[in-house]
Design a protein around this motif. Structure first.
Motif: not given
Length: 59
Positions: A30-35, A41-45, A47-58
């Motif tokens: 939601a934060v990444l896609l806001e406005h 959108i493709p670049a924001r998606l 960024a979402y993947q890269e942002l969440r990958l480390e956290r979800t892997s842990r």
């Protein structure tokens, strides 16, 4: 199109991890896609993947 929660990163069925990750994913997305303009959108998606990958892997 993107996935979030258990669809993106399955979790073991204990401790509510899947639900917790879905909430975190939804907030981040939601934060990444806001406005975001349509052409961004493709670049924001990505960024979402890269942002969440480390956290979800842990988790």
């Amino acid at each position: 199109m993107t996935l979030l929660g258990d669809a993106a990163h399955p979790m073991v069925p204990r401790f509510g991890q899947g639900a917790g990750q879905a909430i975190e994913d939804g907030f981040a997305l939601a934060v990444l896609l806001e406005h975001a303009k349509r052409d961004k959108i493709p670049a924001r998606l990505k960024a979402y993947q890269e942002l969440r990958l480390e956290r979800t892997s842990r988790v």
